[in-house]
Design a protein around this motif. Structure first.
Motif, short mmCIF file in Angstrom:
data_model
loop_
_atom_site.label_atom_id
_atom_site.label_comp_id
_atom_site.label_asym_id
_atom_site.label_seq_id
_atom_site.Cartn_x
_atom_site.Cartn_y
_atom_site.Cartn_z
N LEU A 1 0.84 -1.20 0.00
CA LEU A 1 0.00 0.00 0.00
C LEU A 1 0.87 1.24 0.00
N LYS A 2 0.44 2.25 -0.73
CA LYS A 2 1.16 3.52 -0.75
C LYS A 2 0.18 4.66 -0.96
N ARG A 3 0.71 5.86 -0.94
CA ARG A 3 -0.12 7.05 -1.08
C ARG A 3 -1.02 6.91 -2.31
N GLY A 4 -2.31 7.22 -2.12
CA GLY A 4 -3.29 7.12 -3.19
C GLY A 4 -4.14 5.86 -3.09
N ALA A 5 -3.67 4.85 -2.31
CA ALA A 5 -4.45 3.62 -2.14
C ALA A 5 -5.65 3.91 -1.25
N SER A 6 -6.66 3.05 -1.36
CA SER A 6 -7.83 3.19 -0.50
C SER A 6 -8.44 1.83 -0.26
N GLY A 7 -9.30 1.76 0.75
CA GLY A 7 -10.01 0.53 1.03
C GLY A 7 -9.76 -0.01 2.42
N GLU A 8 -10.25 -1.25 2.65
CA GLU A 8 -10.21 -1.82 3.98
C GLU A 8 -8.79 -2.12 4.46
N HIS A 9 -7.86 -2.47 3.55
CA HIS A 9 -6.49 -2.70 3.99
C HIS A 9 -5.84 -1.40 4.48
N VAL A 10 -6.15 -0.30 3.80
CA VAL A 10 -5.63 1.00 4.25
C VAL A 10 -6.21 1.33 5.62
N GLU A 11 -7.49 1.08 5.81
CA GLU A 11 -8.11 1.35 7.11
C GLU A 11 -7.48 0.48 8.20
N THR A 12 -7.11 -0.75 7.87
CA THR A 12 -6.42 -1.61 8.83
C THR A 12 -5.08 -1.00 9.21
N VAL A 13 -4.33 -0.53 8.21
CA VAL A 13 -3.05 0.14 8.48
C VAL A 13 -3.28 1.35 9.37
N GLN A 14 -4.29 2.15 9.07
CA GLN A 14 -4.57 3.34 9.87
C GLN A 14 -4.93 2.97 11.30
N GLY A 15 -5.67 1.89 11.48
CA GLY A 15 -6.00 1.43 12.82
C GLY A 15 -4.75 1.00 13.59
N LEU A 16 -3.84 0.30 12.91
CA LEU A 16 -2.59 -0.11 13.55
C LEU A 16 -1.74 1.11 13.91
N LEU A 17 -1.72 2.11 13.03
CA LEU A 17 -0.97 3.34 13.31
C LEU A 17 -1.58 4.09 14.49
N ALA A 18 -2.90 4.21 14.50
CA ALA A 18 -3.59 4.92 15.59
C ALA A 18 -3.36 4.20 16.92
N ALA A 19 -3.32 2.88 16.89
CA ALA A 19 -3.08 2.11 18.12
C ALA A 19 -1.69 2.36 18.66
N ARG A 20 -0.80 2.83 17.81
CA ARG A 20 0.57 3.15 18.23
C ARG A 20 0.76 4.66 18.40
N SER A 21 -0.36 5.37 18.60
CA SER A 21 -0.37 6.80 18.92
C SER A 21 0.10 7.70 17.78
N HIS A 22 -0.14 7.30 16.55
CA HIS A 22 0.16 8.16 15.40
C HIS A 22 -1.13 8.83 14.95
N PRO A 23 -1.12 10.14 14.75
CA PRO A 23 -2.34 10.89 14.43
C PRO A 23 -2.80 10.69 12.99
N VAL A 24 -3.67 9.71 12.77
CA VAL A 24 -4.25 9.49 11.45
C VAL A 24 -5.76 9.36 11.58
N THR A 25 -6.45 9.67 10.50
CA THR A 25 -7.90 9.50 10.45
C THR A 25 -8.21 8.14 9.85
N LEU A 26 -9.11 7.41 10.47
CA LEU A 26 -9.49 6.09 9.97
C LEU A 26 -10.53 6.25 8.87
N ASP A 27 -10.06 6.63 7.68
CA ASP A 27 -10.99 6.89 6.57
C ASP A 27 -10.77 5.97 5.37
N GLY A 28 -9.75 5.11 5.44
CA GLY A 28 -9.50 4.20 4.34
C GLY A 28 -8.79 4.82 3.16
#
Length: 152
Positions: A88-115
Motif C-alpha cells: 500500500l502507498k499514497r493514493g491507495a484506498s479501502g479496507e487494507h488502508v483502514e487496517t493500516v490506519q488502525g494499527l498506526l492509531a493504536a501506536r499513537s500516530h495521528p491518522v484519520t481512519l478513513d481508508g
C-alpha cells in the motif's frame, strides 16, 4: 461471534474487523441483516456494525494441543500470511488502508481512519518504519507489515 440472548441464537466466523464494522461468514442464514438473519438457505458473507445490539460476544474453540496451522513447504505461517498482504502507498484506498490506519492509531500516530492513504498516513508509516529499522519510504509492503503487526 455469538448472537442473541446468552449467545444462543446464532454463530458466525469473524473474517475481518475495522474501526466501524465486523465482517463474518455464517451458515444456515438468509444473508439478510434486516429481519431474520438465521434459519436460511445458505452460507453468506455479512458486515455488521461493531455496536450492533444483536452481538452477544466472541469466542474461539478451546483446541486441545493448540490450533491447527497447516504446514507450508518453505514458509512458516507468519511469513505465509504476510505474503498475502498487499503493498500500500499514497493514493491507495479501502479496507487494507483502514487496517493500516488502525494499527498506526493504536501506536499513537495521528491518522484519520478513513481508508484513504494520504499524506498523514504516509508520514505515520515513515515514523513507524524508522522506529522498526526498515527503509522509511512511506509504503506498507513486505518489510513494513511485520513492523506494524509486530510479528518479527
Amino acid at each position: 461471534m455469538f448472537y442473541g440472548p446468552a449467545g444462543t441464537t446464532h454463530v458466525e466466523l469473524v473474517i475481518a474487523v475495522n474501526s466501524r464494522t465486523i465482517t463474518t461468514i455464517g451458515g444456515n442464514t438468509s444473508g439478510s441483516l434486516n429481519g431474520a438473519y438465521y434459519n436460511g438457505d445458505g452460507v453468506y458473507r455479512k458486515t455488521v456494525t461493531r455496536a450492533s445490539s444483536r452481538i452477544y460476544g466472541y469466542g474461539r474453540p478451546a483446541y486441545t494441543g493448540g490450533a491447527y496451522v497447516p504446514p507450508s513447504p518453505s514458509l512458516d505461517w507468519q511469513e505465509a500470511m504476510l505474503q498475502q498482504l498487499p503493498t500500500l502507498k499514497r493514493g491507495a484506498s479501502g479496507e487494507h488502508v483502514e487496517t493500516v490506519q488502525g494499527l498506526l492509531a493504536a501506536r499513537s500516530h495521528p491518522v484519520t481512519l478513513d481508508g484513504d492513504f494520504g499524506s498523514a498516513t504516509e508520514a505515520a508509516v515513515k515514523a513507524v518504519q524508522r522506529w522498526g529499522g526498515v527503509t522509511a519510504d512511506g509504503e506498507v509492503g513486505p518489510q513494513t507489515w511485520p513492523v506494524l503487526l509486530r510479528v518479527k
